[in-house]
Design a protein around this motif. Structure first.
Motif, PDB file in Angstrom:
ATOM      1  N   VAL A  35      -4.978 -16.361   2.151  1.00 39.60           N
ATOM      2  CA  VAL A  35      -5.255 -15.078   1.477  1.00 39.60           C
ATOM      3  C   VAL A  35      -4.008 -14.570   0.763  1.00 39.60           C
ATOM      4  CG1 VAL A  35      -5.774 -12.647   1.875  1.00 39.60           C
ATOM      5  CG2 VAL A  35      -7.157 -14.406   2.970  1.00 39.60           C
ATOM      6  N   MET A  36      -2.839 -14.668   1.420  1.00 36.13           N
ATOM      7  CA  MET A  36      -1.606 -14.193   0.806  1.00 36.13           C
ATOM      8  C   MET A  36      -1.250 -15.018  -0.418  1.00 36.13           C
ATOM      9  SD  MET A  36      -0.998 -11.540   2.436  1.00 36.13           S
ATOM     10  CE  MET A  36       0.428 -11.169   1.433  1.00 36.13           C
ATOM     11  N   GLN A  41      -1.086 -15.194  -6.389  1.00 34.43           N
ATOM     12  CA  GLN A  41      -1.493 -15.772  -7.671  1.00 34.43           C
ATOM     13  C   GLN A  41      -2.145 -14.709  -8.564  1.00 34.43           C
ATOM     14  OE1 GLN A  41      -0.832 -18.835  -8.807  1.00 34.43           O
ATOM     15  NE2 GLN A  41       0.308 -19.213  -6.907  1.00 34.43           N
ATOM     16  N   VAL A  42      -2.927 -13.834  -7.975  1.00 37.64           N
ATOM     17  CA  VAL A  42      -3.566 -12.759  -8.759  1.00 37.64           C
ATOM     18  C   VAL A  42      -2.509 -11.827  -9.330  1.00 37.64           C
ATOM     19  CG1 VAL A  42      -5.063 -10.736  -8.617  1.00 37.64           C
ATOM     20  CG2 VAL A  42      -5.742 -12.882  -7.511  1.00 37.64           C
ATOM     21  N   ILE A  43      -1.516 -11.466  -8.503  1.00 39.92           N
ATOM     22  CA  ILE A  43      -0.453 -10.555  -8.975  1.00 39.92           C
ATOM     23  C   ILE A  43       0.327 -11.193 -10.117  1.00 39.92           C
ATOM     24  CG2 ILE A  43       1.701  -9.418  -8.320  1.00 39.92           C
ATOM     25  CD1 ILE A  43       0.502  -9.031  -5.523  1.00 39.92           C
ATOM     26  N   LEU A  44       0.644 -12.482  -9.974  1.00 35.42           N
ATOM     27  CA  LEU A  44       1.395 -13.169 -11.027  1.00 35.42           C
ATOM     28  C   LEU A  44       0.605 -13.215 -12.336  1.00 35.42           C
ATOM     29  CD1 LEU A  44       2.986 -16.114  -8.994  1.00 35.42           C
ATOM     30  CD2 LEU A  44       4.161 -14.115  -9.937  1.00 35.42           C
ATOM     31  N   GLN A  59      10.781 -12.144  -7.157  1.00 32.69           N
ATOM     32  CA  GLN A  59      10.614 -10.874  -6.451  1.00 32.69           C
ATOM     33  C   GLN A  59       9.216 -10.770  -5.827  1.00 32.69           C
ATOM     34  OE1 GLN A  59      11.669  -8.330  -9.795  1.00 32.69           O
ATOM     35  NE2 GLN A  59      13.513  -7.634  -8.708  1.00 32.69           N
ATOM     36  N   ILE A  60       8.232 -11.259  -6.587  1.00 34.07           N
ATOM     37  CA  ILE A  60       6.861 -11.255  -6.051  1.00 34.07           C
ATOM     38  C   ILE A  60       6.781 -12.118  -4.797  1.00 34.07           C
ATOM     39  CG2 ILE A  60       4.485 -11.921  -6.519  1.00 34.07           C
ATOM     40  CD1 ILE A  60       5.315  -9.429  -7.974  1.00 34.07           C
ATOM     41  N   ARG A  61       7.450 -13.286  -4.835  1.00 31.57           N
ATOM     42  CA  ARG A  61       7.420 -14.178  -3.668  1.00 31.57           C
ATOM     43  C   ARG A  61       8.080 -13.521  -2.461  1.00 31.57           C
ATOM     44  NH1 ARG A  61       6.711 -19.483  -2.430  1.00 31.57           N
ATOM     45  NH2 ARG A  61       4.883 -19.141  -3.776  1.00 31.57           N
ATOM     46  N   LYS A  62       9.224 -12.841  -2.681  1.00 30.95           N
ATOM     47  CA  LYS A  62       9.909 -12.174  -1.572  1.00 30.95           C
ATOM     48  C   LYS A  62       9.036 -11.071  -0.971  1.00 30.95           C
ATOM     49  CE  LYS A  62      14.693 -13.027  -3.025  1.00 30.95           C
ATOM     50  NZ  LYS A  62      15.985 -12.407  -3.450  1.00 30.95           N
ATOM     51  N   CYS A  63       8.398 -10.322  -1.838  1.00 29.92           N
ATOM     52  CA  CYS A  63       7.518  -9.252  -1.349  1.00 29.92           C
ATOM     53  C   CYS A  63       6.314  -9.834  -0.592  1.00 29.92           C
ATOM     54  CB  CYS A  63       7.033  -8.402  -2.519  1.00 29.92           C
ATOM     55  SG  CYS A  63       8.348  -7.436  -3.298  1.00 29.92           S
ATOM     56  N   THR A  64       5.792 -10.925  -1.110  1.00 34.21           N
ATOM     57  CA  THR A  64       4.657 -11.565  -0.435  1.00 34.21           C
ATOM     58  C   THR A  64       5.053 -12.062   0.949  1.00 34.21           C
ATOM     59  OG1 THR A  64       3.789 -12.267  -2.580  1.00 34.21           O
ATOM     60  CG2 THR A  64       2.917 -13.374  -0.642  1.00 34.21           C
ATOM     61  N   GLU A  65       6.250 -12.661   1.055  1.00 34.80           N
ATOM     62  CA  GLU A  65       6.717 -13.169   2.338  1.00 34.80           C
ATOM     63  C   GLU A  65       6.944 -12.028   3.334  1.00 34.80           C
ATOM     64  OE1 GLU A  65      10.134 -15.479   1.427  1.00 34.80           O
ATOM     65  OE2 GLU A  65       8.970 -17.259   0.783  1.00 34.80           O
ATOM     66  N   LYS A  66       7.515 -10.916   2.838  1.00 35.82           N
ATOM     67  CA  LYS A  66       7.722  -9.762   3.730  1.00 35.82           C
ATOM     68  C   LYS A  66       6.382  -9.222   4.246  1.00 35.82           C
ATOM     69  CE  LYS A  66      12.110  -8.068   1.862  1.00 35.82           C
ATOM     70  NZ  LYS A  66      12.792  -6.934   1.173  1.00 35.82           N
ATOM     71  N   PHE A  67       5.419  -9.122   3.336  1.00 30.49           N
ATOM     72  CA  PHE A  67       4.116  -8.613   3.742  1.00 30.49           C
ATOM     73  C   PHE A  67       3.420  -9.590   4.703  1.00 30.49           C
ATOM     74  CE2 PHE A  67      -0.463  -7.867   2.992  1.00 30.49           C
ATOM     75  CZ  PHE A  67      -0.525  -6.545   3.400  1.00 30.49           C
ATOM     76  N   LEU A  68       3.627 -10.885   4.454  1.00 31.78           N
ATOM     77  CA  LEU A  68       3.045 -11.895   5.349  1.00 31.78           C
ATOM     78  C   LEU A  68       3.643 -11.786   6.756  1.00 31.78           C
ATOM     79  CD1 LEU A  68       1.217 -14.378   5.724  1.00 31.78           C
ATOM     80  CD2 LEU A  68       3.133 -15.810   4.986  1.00 31.78           C
ATOM     81  N   CYS A  69       4.965 -11.582   6.826  1.00 36.00           N
ATOM     82  CA  CYS A  69       5.616 -11.409   8.140  1.00 36.00           C
ATOM     83  C   CYS A  69       5.103 -10.153   8.843  1.00 36.00           C
ATOM     84  CB  CYS A  69       7.134 -11.337   7.958  1.00 36.00           C
ATOM     85  SG  CYS A  69       7.880 -12.906   7.490  1.00 36.00           S
ATOM     86  N   PHE A  70       4.916  -9.083   8.062  1.00 33.50           N
ATOM     87  CA  PHE A  70       4.399  -7.841   8.644  1.00 33.50           C
ATOM     88  C   PHE A  70       2.983  -8.061   9.192  1.00 33.50           C
ATOM     89  CE2 PHE A  70       1.672  -4.130   7.894  1.00 33.50           C
ATOM     90  CZ  PHE A  70       2.242  -3.222   8.771  1.00 33.50           C
ATOM     91  N   MET A  71       2.121  -8.715   8.398  1.00 32.50           N
ATOM     92  CA  MET A  71       0.755  -8.964   8.834  1.00 32.50           C
ATOM     93  C   MET A  71       0.713  -9.901  10.034  1.00 32.50           C
ATOM     94  SD  MET A  71      -1.333  -7.193   7.047  1.00 32.50           S
ATOM     95  CE  MET A  71      -2.861  -8.022   7.423  1.00 32.50           C
ATOM     96  N   LYS A  72       1.616 -10.883  10.048  1.00 31.91           N
ATOM     97  CA  LYS A  72       1.648 -11.833  11.171  1.00 31.91           C
ATOM     98  C   LYS A  72       2.057 -11.127  12.457  1.00 31.91           C
ATOM     99  CE  LYS A  72       3.463 -16.336  12.549  1.00 31.91           C
ATOM    100  NZ  LYS A  72       3.856 -15.884  13.891  1.00 31.91           N
ATOM    101  N   GLY A  73       3.030 -10.214  12.345  1.00 30.27           N
ATOM    102  CA  GLY A  73       3.450  -9.461  13.525  1.00 30.27           C
ATOM    103  C   GLY A  73       2.322  -8.603  14.068  1.00 30.27           C
ATOM    104  N   ARG A  74       1.598  -7.912  13.164  1.00 32.82           N
ATOM    105  CA  ARG A  74       0.462  -7.099  13.580  1.00 32.82           C
ATOM    106  C   ARG A  74      -0.635  -7.967  14.204  1.00 32.82           C
ATOM    107  NH1 ARG A  74       0.511  -1.760  14.095  1.00 32.82           N
ATOM    108  NH2 ARG A  74      -1.629  -1.604  13.265  1.00 32.82           N
ATOM    109  N   PHE A  75      -0.853  -9.125  13.568  1.00 33.25           N
ATOM    110  CA  PHE A  75      -1.893 -10.032  14.068  1.00 33.25           C
ATOM    111  C   PHE A  75      -1.541 -10.567  15.455  1.00 33.25           C
ATOM    112  CE2 PHE A  75      -3.257 -14.488  14.539  1.00 33.25           C
ATOM    113  CZ  PHE A  75      -4.619 -14.289  14.643  1.00 33.25           C
TER     114      PHE A  75
END
Length: 206
Positions: A35-36, A41-44, A59-75
């Motif tokens: 999903v991430m 790809q949609v944002i790009l 920058q998009i990749r860094k933001c995506t990775e940060k959000f992925l880490c946040f979602m993984k922690g919540r999950f």
């Protein structure tokens, strides 16, 4: 993950509940990662349509990775609670429930002393079985020896029959007369052989 092996549950399901939860965890992680990637790809693509955009793909990749880490922690936090709920209330067999193949334990329950007694009885039966097996093998070996002896006896009887027939051909009325006849002829043949050997020696000396 739970350290309880949950072997009785594995007997019923055909797999351990921990294995089931691990596969669910991996499937959720794979889905979150896919999903991430799709969101990135949609944002790009959206940024490509904006002229003079100051946001780079890095920058998009860094933001995506940060959000992925946040979602993984919540999950992971939510999954830990879900796993505990599943293993305790859904995938666990209550202690007072028996599987169909173990229903006989309800009517045939044994104490520890009775269990040890049955074990000793089984050991004694195994020893008796081994003894009987050895005895059977010895009897089979003896039977084979008897077959060999019987075959030799048949050969001997056949020889006697042939001797009796020879005696009858030469006028002997029974087996004893035929045997005497053969012995006499054997002695005559032996005397003839000795005379031939003596004559041969005498000729060689002369």
């Amino acid at each position: 993950m739970s350290v309880d092996p949950m072997t009785y549950e594995a007997q019923f399901f055909g797999f351990t509940p921990q294995t089931c939860m691990l596969r669910i965890y991996i499937a959720f992680q794979d889905y979150l990662f896919e999903v991430m990637q799709a969101v990135e790809q949609v944002i790009l693509k959206k940024l490509d349509g904006i002229p003079d955009c100051a946001i780079s793909p890095v920058q998009i990749r860094k933001c995506t990775e940060k959000f992925l880490c946040f979602m993984k922690g919540r999950f992971d936090n939510l999954f830990g609670k879900m796993e505990q709920l599943f293993l305790q209330l859904i995938l666990r067999i209550p202690p007072n429930v028996l599987l169909p193949e173990d229903k006989s334990q309800e009517t045939h329950s044994y104490s520890e002393e009775e269990f040890h007694f049955l074990q000793k009885e089984i050991e004694q039966l195994q020893k008796k079985y081994k003894t009987e097996l050895c005895t059977k093998q010895a009897l089979l070996a003896e039977l084979e020896e008897q077959k060999i002896v019987q075959a030799k006896l048949k050969q001997t009887l056949s020889l006697f029959d042939e001797l009796e027939n020879v005696g009858r051909d030469h006028g002997a009325s029974d087996f004893r007369e035929g045997l005497v006849f053969l012995i006499q002829n054997s002695r005559k043949l032996q005397n003839i052989r000795e005379n031939v050997e003596k004559e041969s020696k005498r000729l060689k000396i002369s």
